[in-house]
Write a protein that holds these residues in place. Structure first.
Motif, short mmCIF file in Angstrom:
data_model
loop_
_atom_site.label_atom_id
_atom_site.label_comp_id
_atom_site.label_asym_id
_atom_site.label_seq_id
_atom_site.Cartn_x
_atom_site.Cartn_y
_atom_site.Cartn_z
N ARG A 211 -8.35 48.32 -18.59
CA ARG A 211 -8.74 48.41 -17.18
C ARG A 211 -10.25 48.56 -17.03
NH1 ARG A 211 -4.07 51.71 -17.11
NH2 ARG A 211 -5.35 53.59 -17.20
N ARG B 143 -11.84 45.19 -17.74
CA ARG B 143 -11.46 44.19 -16.75
C ARG B 143 -12.47 44.13 -15.61
NH1 ARG B 143 -6.93 41.35 -15.40
NH2 ARG B 143 -6.59 40.94 -13.18
N ASP C 274 -15.11 41.75 -16.62
CA ASP C 274 -14.59 40.38 -16.59
C ASP C 274 -14.57 39.85 -15.16
OD1 ASP C 274 -14.24 40.65 -19.28
OD2 ASP C 274 -12.08 40.97 -19.20
N CYS D 197 -9.82 27.63 -14.02
CA CYS D 197 -8.96 27.71 -15.22
C CYS D 197 -9.45 28.79 -16.19
CB CYS D 197 -8.92 26.35 -15.93
SG CYS D 197 -8.17 25.03 -14.96
N ALA E 141 -8.63 32.25 -14.88
CA ALA E 141 -7.21 32.58 -15.06
C ALA E 141 -6.94 33.02 -16.49
CB ALA E 141 -6.35 31.37 -14.70
N LEU E 142 -7.52 32.32 -17.46
CA LEU E 142 -7.32 32.71 -18.86
C LEU E 142 -7.94 34.07 -19.15
CD1 LEU E 142 -8.05 29.35 -20.74
CD2 LEU E 142 -5.84 30.44 -20.39
N LEU F 169 -8.80 36.63 -17.01
CA LEU F 169 -8.23 37.78 -16.30
C LEU F 169 -6.78 38.06 -16.71
CD1 LEU F 169 -9.72 37.26 -12.74
CD2 LEU F 169 -10.59 38.65 -14.63
N ARG F 170 -6.08 37.04 -17.16
CA ARG F 170 -4.71 37.24 -17.63
C ARG F 170 -4.65 37.53 -19.12
NH1 ARG F 170 -1.28 32.44 -14.54
NH2 ARG F 170 -1.72 33.12 -12.38
N ARG F 171 -5.79 37.52 -19.77
CA ARG F 171 -5.87 37.79 -21.21
C ARG F 171 -5.00 36.83 -22.00
NH1 ARG F 171 -10.23 40.72 -22.86
NH2 ARG F 171 -10.71 42.31 -21.30
N LYS F 172 -5.02 35.55 -21.61
CA LYS F 172 -4.26 34.55 -22.32
C LYS F 172 -5.15 33.93 -23.40
CE LYS F 172 -0.53 34.77 -19.73
NZ LYS F 172 0.78 35.20 -20.26
N GLU F 173 -5.01 34.43 -24.63
CA GLU F 173 -5.83 33.94 -25.73
C GLU F 173 -5.23 32.64 -26.27
OE1 GLU F 173 -8.63 35.08 -26.76
OE2 GLU F 173 -8.72 36.89 -25.53
#
Length: 369
Positions: free
Chosen positions: A13, A16, A19, A64, A67-68, A70-74
């Motif tokens: 948190r 974030r 970010d 795009c 989104a990657l 903030l969603r922590r999509k590695e």
């Protein structure tokens, strides 16, 4: 006892916030600064319509990438695909700018760098430096191809390279600082949480002990006064039983030394206290050091022994043994009509029972996975 606040989620948190700030800064740059540049220099580009398309493509890359991030999509494949498209927009912008105006109207140089930082914000620094070097190389090649590499152009190129790279590397450095600071702040918060929880549990345990002391005093005061003035017969079985109950409770209180008891012992003592208040004399013996365990595991181990205790009549004995690492057993010996309850035994917990006349022996054992 309440669990201490985990440091990991707190740090997530904390980081974030940075970010989100990075996403907002890059998006505002693209919409406000670059949008203004597109309008101001619209008629100076070789293909104005292509410049608008490049601006829109970069805006889509920002969406795009945000989104990657903030969603922590590695996803290395997706990240570097977006980086490749980002660099391609830089090439398209360099081609769209006349050589003599390359350093003045080519906003793509800075935009590609900022978007690249957004995409690789939490990746190794060498990857960020490589991206920025390739981005600068695109503009350098464009200037060389146009034959504009005089000393004034070189000086302007170096100045713009320093200015843009400083901002972009500052964002990367800020992300590293926030990650380090977030970890430290999370650990400090977790330590404060643990200390506060421990103090609350110590106060709760102390208050419970005071209540039990008062309970013992209530049980024995009348008997002692009666024995002193001769109104109570020491041979009376009811008096002897009452004294035995108070003596067992007092012995347990004197044996307790932990300010923050093991969750299993805490559950057992609560059940033992309730059973004693009904007049049952209970002895509690503990052998070995209790291994750490969660509240859920403690509840699973204590479920059957506590259920058996409710059926005790006059006497019971509870033995808690942890003779080997990672193993705990709780055995209960009771008299009366107690029964082993039919319950679903949790994973890792085994229950064994045996009856001899009006005596029932039950043992719940647990092995740490």
């Amino acid at each position: 006892m309440a669990d201490s606040a985990p440091a990991g989620p707190f740090a997530v948190r904390f980081n974030r916030a940075f970010d989100i700030a990075t996403v907002v800064a890059v998006a505002l740059w693209q919409v406000v600064a670059v949008g203004t540049a597109v309008l101001a220099y619209y008629d100076q580009y070789r293909s104005p319509a292509s410049v608008v398309a490049i601006w829109g493509a970069q805006l889509l890359i920002i969406v795009c990438g945000a989104a990657l991030l903030l969603r922590r999509k590695e996803s290395t494949a997706i990240t570097w695909s977006l980086v490749a498209v980002d660099l391609a927009t830089g090439v398209a912008m360099a081609v769209n700018c006349p050589g003599e105006h390359q350093l003045r109207i080519n906003w793509g140089w800075t935009s590609v760098g900022l978007i690249g930082v957004l995409l690789v914000l939490h990746r190794p620094v060498r990857e960020v430096v490589s991206l920025l070097a390739v981005n600068a190389g695109i503009v350098f090649v464009a200037l060389t191809a146009e034959g504009e590499m005089d000393r004034h152009t070189v000086a302007g190129f170096i100045t713009l390279l320093y200015a843009s790279a400083s901002i972009q590397l500052a964002l990367i450095a800020g992300a590293r600082v926030f990650r380090f600071s977030g970890g430290m702040a999370a650990e400090a918060a977790a330590e404060r949480w643990e200390m506060a929880t421990r103090e609350a549990v110590i106060a709760e345990v102390a208050a419970a002990r005071q209540d039990r002391y008062r309970e013992v005093r209530r049980l024995i005061t009348g008997v002692l006064r009666g024995l002193a003035d001769g109104t109570v017969d020491p041979a009376d079985p009811a008096v002897r039983h009452r004294c035995a109950t108070a003596e067992a409770m007092l012995r347990q209180l004197l044996a307790e030394r932990d300010d923050v008891p093991n969750p299993l012992l805490r559950l057992l003592r609560t059940g033992i206290d309730e059973t004693m208040r009904r007049g049952t004399v209970i002895d509690l013996a503990q052998v070995g050091e209790m291994p750490p365990m969660s509240e859920e595991v403690a509840a699973a181990i204590a479920e059957v022994p506590l259920a058996v205790l409710t059926g005790a009549r006059e006497n019971a004995r509870v033995t808690v043994v942890s003779a080997t690492p990672g193993h705990v057993s709780v055995s209960v010996l009771v008299d009366g009509d107690a029964l082993v309850p039919e319950t679903t035994v949790a994973d890792g917990v085994t229950v064994t029972s045996d009856r001899d006349g009006d005596l029932l022996w039950v043992e719940a054992g647990w092995n740490e996975p």
